[in-house]
Design an enzyme around this catalytic site. Structure first.
Site, PDB file in Angstrom:
ATOM      1  N   GLU A 200       0.888  -1.181   0.000  1.00  0.00           N
ATOM      2  CA  GLU A 200       0.000   0.000   0.000  1.00  0.00           C
ATOM      3  C   GLU A 200       0.920   1.225   0.000  1.00  0.00           C
ATOM      4  O   GLU A 200       0.938   2.006  -0.944  1.00  0.00           O
ATOM      5  CB  GLU A 200      -0.929  -0.029   1.226  1.00  0.00           C
ATOM      6  CG  GLU A 200      -1.912   1.153   1.289  1.00  0.00           C
ATOM      7  CD  GLU A 200      -2.757   1.145   2.571  1.00  0.00           C
ATOM      8  OE1 GLU A 200      -2.359   0.518   3.567  1.00  0.00           O
ATOM      9  OE2 GLU A 200      -3.831   1.813   2.562  1.00  0.00           O
ATOM     10  N   ASP A 279     -12.216   1.399   4.174  1.00  0.00           N
ATOM     11  CA  ASP A 279     -12.775   2.126   5.327  1.00  0.00           C
ATOM     12  C   ASP A 279     -13.781   3.149   4.792  1.00  0.00           C
ATOM     13  O   ASP A 279     -13.523   4.357   4.777  1.00  0.00           O
ATOM     14  CB  ASP A 279     -11.653   2.846   6.086  1.00  0.00           C
ATOM     15  CG  ASP A 279     -10.590   1.883   6.573  1.00  0.00           C
ATOM     16  OD1 ASP A 279     -10.840   1.210   7.587  1.00  0.00           O
ATOM     17  OD2 ASP A 279      -9.534   1.774   5.913  1.00  0.00           O
TER      18      ASP A 279
HETATM   19  N1  ADE Z   1      -6.431  -0.150   8.936  1.00  0.00           N
HETATM   20  C1  ADE Z   1      -7.596   0.270   8.446  1.00  0.00           C
HETATM   21  N2  ADE Z   1      -7.465   0.617   7.159  1.00  0.00           N
HETATM   22  C2  ADE Z   1      -6.179   0.399   6.820  1.00  0.00           C
HETATM   23  C3  ADE Z   1      -5.423   0.535   5.638  1.00  0.00           C
HETATM   24  N3  ADE Z   1      -5.942   0.996   4.492  1.00  0.00           N
HETATM   25  N4  ADE Z   1      -4.115   0.214   5.671  1.00  0.00           N
HETATM   26  C4  ADE Z   1      -3.571  -0.240   6.785  1.00  0.00           C
HETATM   27  N5  ADE Z   1      -4.229  -0.395   7.929  1.00  0.00           N
HETATM   28  C5  ADE Z   1      -5.537  -0.100   7.949  1.00  0.00           C
HETATM   29 ZN    ZN Z   2      -7.219  -2.081   4.673  1.00  0.00          ZN
END
Ligand code: ADE
Ligand code: ZN
Length: 335
Positions: A200, A279
């Site tokens: 990410e 999220d």
């Molecule tokens: N916790 C909640 N969303 C997240 C994300 N996108 N990356 C890492 N940890 C997380």
């Molecule tokens: Zn995540």
């Protein structure tokens, strides 16, 4: 384009990358804070919403941990989960695989039992009401120690029949998958599936570790894997699914513009990319919003839309007969 958006709304969808604490809408957060007599740092819903401007993952995580701090009782976890399930049921999501962050609650004195009972009962009720199936994934916070992860696993042991897999989330850079190698080995011995956030913000090396050292069944995000041709080949050879989160990537500046989102490149390379919301309460949209955004800004075709939805079904951990049923429905909708 409007036709594609309509199709994306109608098609049976799965959600494979969703943090239940990340579905906490400000209105519900304030309501639960009030009933629990907890004071939030922001005094109004609008003030809180105005703070949702992130330049990276950590900016978001700071608010995410603050937000979840009002969850105290089993009913809070139930209400949070049910609100999300109702929302996605209305969007034709037929199967969900949900992360929860036990350490984010244990550290505040909220027992494992309280958390999981609330979440699990809501998942069960959704199946009874709408036939929506689900899997539950316990996620370890990677900024915490290996010891804390092992302790969490111990607390989870009485509930293993409710837990399908384990994941790894929170602040990625500086906390590589190999930090949790032994924990994941223990999880696999218990029969749990394994996934990890990787690539990410973290480098391709972290994706390699997730695959080669941890032996993940799936990769959450995986964007930065595209920087390494050999890694791309390996992900394809192992037939690993990537749980990609377009609006999350935009909000956390993993991509600067939705037009530049790499999901179509992933498909062209033959990777099993899927669409997920991560999220949604923080990133401006649920499943349908993620698809709409891709359709409006990246120019995905009908074939690509079909492939994304299909990957979501085949890359899920649902029972085979459910996969067949949803694939049949998807095929007839696109015929
Ligand atoms: N916790 C909640 N969303 C997240 C994300 N996108 N990356 C890492 N940890 C997380
Ligand atoms: Zn995540």
């Amino acid at each position: 384009m409007d036709n594609l958006i309509e199709l994306s709304k109608k098609m049976p969808k799965t959600e494979l990358h969703l943090h239940i604490e990340g579905t906490f809408e400000p209105e519900q957060m304030f309501a639960i804070a009030q009933r629990n007599n907890v004071k939030l740092k922001y005094s109004t819903v609008d003030a809180l919403k105005a703070a949702y401007q992130f330049t990276n993952l950590q900016d978001f995580l700071d608010l995410y941990y603050q937000g979840m701090s009002v969850l105290l009782h089993e009913a809070d976890f139930y209400d949070l989960t049910m609100a999300y399930l109702e929302k996605v049921n209305s969007e034709n999501v037929v199967h969900v695989e949900i992360f929860f962050d036990p350490q984010g609650h244990l550290s505040r004195g909220v027992s494992f039992d309280v958390q999981i009972r609330g979440i699990y009962n809501a998942l069960q009720d959704a199946e009874k009401k709408w036939g929506m199936t689900s899997k539950l994934i316990m996620s370890f916070l990677r900024h915490l120690s290996e010891e804390s992860a092992f302790d969490t696993l111990e607390q989870a042991k009485p509930y293993l029949s409710w837990i399908d897999g384990v994941g790894l989330d929170s602040s990625e850079v500086g906390h590589p998958p190999e930090k949790f190698l032994r924990v994941f080995e223990a999880c696999k011995k218990l029969g749990l599936k394994v996934t990890a956030h990787a690539g990410e913000e973290g480098p391709p090396e972290y994706v390699w570790q997730a695959i080669d050292q941890i032996g993940v069944d799936r990769i959450d995000h995986g964007n930065r894997a595209l920087e390494d041709d050999k890694l791309i080949d390996t992900i394809k050879e192992r037939n690993l699914t990537l749980t990609v989160c377009p609006l999350s990537n935009l909000k956390l500046c993993v991509v600067n513009d939705m037009k530049d989102h790499p999901i179509r490149s992933m498909l062209k390379l033959g990777l099993n990319a899927t669409v997920n919301s991560d999220d949604p309460a923080y990133f401006g949209g649920y499943m349908n919003d993620n698809y709409t955004s891709l359709i409006n800004d990246t120019g995905i075709s009908k074939e690509e839309l079909f492939q994304l939805a299909k990957n979501g079904i085949t890359g899920s951990w649902m029972e085979e007969h459910h996969k067949e049923q949803h694939l049949k429905q998807l095929n007839s909708l696109f015929a």
